[in-house]
Design an enzyme around this catalytic site. Sequence first.
Site, PDB file in Angstrom:
ATOM      1  N   CYS A 228      41.718 -24.763   9.957  1.00  0.00           N
ATOM      2  CA  CYS A 228      40.468 -24.574  10.713  1.00  0.00           C
ATOM      3  C   CYS A 228      40.662 -25.054  12.153  1.00  0.00           C
ATOM      4  O   CYS A 228      40.037 -24.551  13.081  1.00  0.00           O
ATOM      5  CB  CYS A 228      39.331 -25.395  10.115  1.00  0.00           C
ATOM      6  SG  CYS A 228      38.780 -24.929   8.481  1.00  0.00           S
TER       7      CYS A 228
ATOM      8  N   CYS B 161      60.220 -33.606  17.769  1.00  0.00           N
ATOM      9  CA  CYS B 161      60.637 -34.990  17.983  1.00  0.00           C
ATOM     10  C   CYS B 161      62.046 -35.055  18.561  1.00  0.00           C
ATOM     11  O   CYS B 161      62.347 -35.854  19.448  1.00  0.00           O
ATOM     12  CB  CYS B 161      60.553 -35.714  16.649  1.00  0.00           C
ATOM     13  SG  CYS B 161      61.204 -37.363  16.651  1.00  0.00           S
TER      14      CYS B 161
HETATM   15 ZN   LIG Z   1      40.290 -24.435   6.919  1.00  0.00          ZN
END
Ligand SMILES: [Zn+2]
Length: 243
Positions: free
Chosen positions: A171, A183
């Site tokens: 989301c 990294c």
């Molecule tokens: Zn989601």
Amino acid sequence: MSADARYARQVVMPAIGEAGQALIADSRVVVIGLGGLGTPAATYLAGAGVGELRLVDHDRVSLSNLHRQYLYRESDLGQPKVEVAAQQLRAYNPDILITTQTRRLTDALFAELVPDAQVVLDCTDNFPTRFAINAACAQYRKPLVMGAGIGATGQLGVFRHDRPSAGCYRCLFDTSGDAAEACEDAGVFGPLVGMIGAWQAFEALRLLIGDAPTESHWLHFSPETRTIRGHQIPQDPACPCHV
Ligand SMILES: [Zn+2]
């Protein structure tokens, strides 16, 4: 040796108590990635008495790991990380079960490790893996604690996949977005990933004892500028993890 004495300093806290300690002892936690984040996360979870730790990493110990991955010694170079980590953590707390996986992450491995676990920790360092772990936690409705650290800034996500209306990593970020610095290219302060990994263990323990916020949230942590910014993650109706 008395387990009562081993856990006395956390059992005495009202937030944990005997009931919370029993929940921790009965729990199974998956730690994916035994690097700079997974080292402190797994160490604190082992110390707290998490009943079963499932350690997942296909990598081997290399010299460039040692400035931040303190479970390993020079004599461990070339050895599988999870095997060395398990040996160290079993000596640290013999009361708990520690299992290891050196296989790469697949749907089959997620199906083995995640469904009967209470919490999953993502201590990896690349975006495709993070999206895959997020999707697996969505599928099995397991809370996910994700950490990341680059340079001198860290990020921490707690995704309540066990709550039907909570938002998730997908989301928050689109898979088509630019891959951020890795990294190995950008470098990282050892103590920075140490802090974030320890924070992941803290959030995992809160989830295990039922003391965690019910919403998903994301934190951005910059010890250099002494700032922590956090926000809740609302669920995106278009996110494929919630259909
Ligand atoms: Zn989601």
